[in-house]
Each structure stands twice: as C-alpha cells, then as structure tokens.
Design a protein around this motif. Structure first.
Motif, PDB file in Angstrom:
ATOM      1  N   THR A   1       0.789  -1.114  -0.053  1.00 30.76           N
ATOM      2  CA  THR A   1       0.203  -0.114  -0.125  1.00 30.76           C
ATOM      3  C   THR A   1       0.830   1.190  -0.152  1.00 30.76           C
ATOM      4  O   THR A   1       2.013   1.279   0.787  1.00 30.76           O
ATOM      5  CB  THR A   1      -0.923  -0.049   1.214  1.00 30.76           C
ATOM      6  OG1 THR A   1      -0.044  -0.048   2.365  1.00 30.76           O
ATOM      7  CG2 THR A   1      -1.875  -1.283   1.308  1.00 30.76           C
ATOM      8  N   GLU A   2       0.546   2.327  -0.993  1.00 30.49           N
ATOM      9  CA  GLU A   2       1.069   3.592  -0.839  1.00 30.49           C
ATOM     10  C   GLU A   2       0.244   4.498  -0.326  1.00 30.49           C
ATOM     11  O   GLU A   2      -0.780   4.557  -0.571  1.00 30.49           O
ATOM     12  CB  GLU A   2       1.456   3.929  -2.147  1.00 30.49           C
ATOM     13  CG  GLU A   2       2.533   2.682  -2.705  1.00 30.49           C
ATOM     14  CD  GLU A   2       2.948   3.251  -4.210  1.00 30.49           C
ATOM     15  OE1 GLU A   2       2.493   4.297  -4.936  1.00 30.49           O
ATOM     16  OE2 GLU A   2       3.715   2.506  -4.839  1.00 30.49           O
ATOM     17  N   HIS A   3       0.769   5.390   0.877  1.00 24.93           N
ATOM     18  CA  HIS A   3       0.017   6.299   1.673  1.00 24.93           C
ATOM     19  C   HIS A   3      -1.225   5.510   2.196  1.00 24.93           C
ATOM     20  O   HIS A   3      -2.423   5.923   2.054  1.00 24.93           O
ATOM     21  CB  HIS A   3      -0.433   7.525   0.723  1.00 24.93           C
ATOM     22  CG  HIS A   3       0.983   8.016   0.301  1.00 24.93           C
ATOM     23  ND1 HIS A   3       1.836   8.875   1.045  1.00 24.93           N
ATOM     24  CD2 HIS A   3       1.248   8.196  -1.025  1.00 24.93           C
ATOM     25  CE1 HIS A   3       2.717   9.303   0.224  1.00 24.93           C
ATOM     26  NE2 HIS A   3       2.528   8.824  -1.016  1.00 24.93           N
ATOM     27  N   GLY A   4      -1.465   4.159   2.311  1.00 24.48           N
ATOM     28  CA  GLY A   4      -2.490   3.477   3.130  1.00 24.48           C
ATOM     29  C   GLY A   4      -3.224   2.893   1.819  1.00 24.48           C
ATOM     30  O   GLY A   4      -4.449   2.547   2.341  1.00 24.48           O
ATOM     31  N   LEU A   5      -3.081   2.980   0.549  1.00 24.29           N
ATOM     32  CA  LEU A   5      -3.900   2.656  -0.514  1.00 24.29           C
ATOM     33  C   LEU A   5      -3.242   1.760  -1.540  1.00 24.29           C
ATOM     34  O   LEU A   5      -2.290   2.021  -1.957  1.00 24.29           O
ATOM     35  CB  LEU A   5      -4.497   3.948  -0.938  1.00 24.29           C
ATOM     36  CG  LEU A   5      -5.924   3.802  -1.846  1.00 24.29           C
ATOM     37  CD1 LEU A   5      -7.027   3.197  -1.293  1.00 24.29           C
ATOM     38  CD2 LEU A   5      -6.166   5.206  -2.541  1.00 24.29           C
ATOM     39  N   LYS A   6      -4.169   0.829  -1.895  1.00 27.34           N
ATOM     40  CA  LYS A   6      -3.794  -0.009  -3.081  1.00 27.34           C
ATOM     41  C   LYS A   6      -4.957  -0.228  -4.034  1.00 27.34           C
ATOM     42  O   LYS A   6      -5.881  -0.750  -3.330  1.00 27.34           O
ATOM     43  CB  LYS A   6      -2.919  -1.218  -2.776  1.00 27.34           C
ATOM     44  CG  LYS A   6      -2.387  -1.988  -3.843  1.00 27.34           C
ATOM     45  CD  LYS A   6      -1.439  -1.368  -4.619  1.00 27.34           C
ATOM     46  CE  LYS A   6      -1.044  -2.054  -5.887  1.00 27.34           C
ATOM     47  NZ  LYS A   6       0.128  -1.558  -6.531  1.00 27.34           N
ATOM     48  N   GLN A   7      -5.274  -0.109  -5.022  1.00 27.00           N
ATOM     49  CA  GLN A   7      -6.154  -0.200  -6.081  1.00 27.00           C
ATOM     50  C   GLN A   7      -5.942  -1.469  -6.831  1.00 27.00           C
ATOM     51  O   GLN A   7      -4.860  -1.341  -7.602  1.00 27.00           O
ATOM     52  CB  GLN A   7      -6.470   1.061  -6.732  1.00 27.00           C
ATOM     53  CG  GLN A   7      -7.039   2.153  -5.812  1.00 27.00           C
ATOM     54  CD  GLN A   7      -7.576   3.227  -6.652  1.00 27.00           C
ATOM     55  OE1 GLN A   7      -8.922   3.240  -6.623  1.00 27.00           O
ATOM     56  NE2 GLN A   7      -6.788   4.309  -6.899  1.00 27.00           N
TER      57      GLN A   7
END
Length: 245
Positions: free
Chosen positions: A183-189
C-alpha cells in the motif's frame, strides 16, 4: 509553548514513571524514567530519562527482560549533572498476541546503586485493514475494481506489505491472486475482469497479512436485467365537452 505543554501533560498521563532517591529532600539525587505502560511491536516507542540534583557521576542502563531474552532500550550513558533525554526503540514482533515483560532500570554511582523493575505490557501492532469495491453487484464480463486501505492504531495511513491477496468464487475456487501487495499512503487499487459465464453468487476478496490474519470482503455476481412491466389505462367509452374529468 502552550501546545507543547499540553502534549507533555498528555504524554505523562499515559506513562509509567520511576522516581526514587534516599529521600525527596533537597540535595538528594532524583531519578525518573518514563516509558509507555503499553508497548507495541514493530512501532517506534520512546523511553525518557530525567536525572536531577546529582552530586556525583552516575551510569544509567534500561532494558526489557522477557521470554524472548533481554533487550536494551537505550545505550548505557554516564552523566554528572542534571539531564533529560529521550531515546527511541522498536521491539520485534512476538509469537503471542501480547506478553507481560519486566522493565529494568539500573543506575550506579560510587556511593550508591539503584535498581528498579516494573511490569509493562507488550502487544503486537495490528493494522486496521478493510476492502472496498466500486459496486456491490456485478454482471458477467464486467470489471471488478476494489481497493485495499491500511491504517495504523491511530488511523493514520500505513504503508504495509501484504504477502497475498486472492478472489474466491461461490465454490471456494481461487480464480485470481496477487503476491506482495504494497500500500502507498495507505491505499492500493486493484482490478480484474469476470468471465462471460461466471458462477453466479457471492464472491470473496481475501487479503492476508504477514501475521496470517485475513481481511475479507464479499460482492455478488448475477445476471440481472431491468424488470418488465406493463401499464393498462381504462377510459370511458364516451367523453363530452361537459365532462370536467
């Protein structure tokens, strides 16, 4: 200045303190060690030393004793005057979810020696993870878009590595998987496309942490169509200009 003072008051309110001297009378040396009473593994923690009214040189050590051995929380240091200092340390992940350990503080001078022990709780830090899909129901052949959100215990975005993520169909067949998701900055799509003739029913997205803990999220696949309906209008056989309706 006021914000710093408030922050210090909040910090001290959750800390475990050691305070000692032969007596609290003026001129006697006094030692204070501040450590959180609850320590999280794999997360930076702090230990602070406050020594004052010193009348000789002292050597200071602090360590944790537990089933996984002894770990120093600060490099040994020598002081001969009033001193305040904080050191950061990080504990490794433990096999149990939490464990009580012994915090030991050792202060040695030429004329006296001080040892103090107290119990603190160590817990494995578990991030808060959840999965979101762009819709709850999908048709065959559509693209399923979803995102993985990771946060720390304070709900700040967390960069975390997930060894495995996969999709299960209604018959628990694994139809898609990903390895080593960051995750990057708490997010992964992520996304994947359904086949033209998938098994209809409830599907499951599974995210696996390093610890083996799983986070799951479900969505539905079905062949849905717009509902059919008809409108019937009944009118009188004759309408004259005198009729109001």
């Amino acid at each position: 200045m006021w914000k710093d003072r408030q922050a210090l008051q909040c910090l001290i309110s959750v800390l475990l303190a050691f305070l000692t001297s032969a007596s609290l009378s003026p001129g006697q040396p006094k030692y204070m060690v501040l450590v959180p009473s609850l320590l999280y593994t794999e997360s930076p923690e702090k230990i602070c030393f406050h020594l004052y009214d010193l009348n000789e040189t002292v050597t200071v050590r602090a360590s944790l004793q537990s089933s996984w051995g002894t770990r120093s929380l600060s490099n040994e240091f020598v002081v001969d005057k009033d001193y305040f200092h904080c050191d950061s340390f990080t504990l490794p992940r433990i096999s149990a979810s939490n464990e009580k350990v012994s915090l030991s503080v050792h202060i040695k001078a030429e004329t006296h020696e001080f040892n103090k022990k107290s119990m603190v709780l160590v817990k494995n830090q578990e991030s808060v993870v959840f999965v979101q899909t762009d819709r709850p129901v999908y048709k065959p052949g559509q693209s399923v878009k979803f995102r993985v959100v990771s946060m720390d215990k304070n709900l700040y975005p967390l960069n975390e590595l997930f060894p495995l993520a996969y999709i299960e169909d209604p018959k628990t067949n694994r139809i898609m998987q990903w390895r080593d998701i960051n995750t990057e900055h708490g997010l992964k799509q992520l996304s994947f496309s359904l086949s033209s003739e998938p098994i209809q029913g409830s599907y499951k997205i599974v995210i696996v942490k390093k610890s083996g803990v799983k986070t799951e999220h479900s969505f539905t696949v079905e062949e849905f169509v717009l509902p059919k309906f008809e409108v019937q209008v009944k009118v009188p056989k004759v309408i004259t200009v005198q009729d109001e309706k």
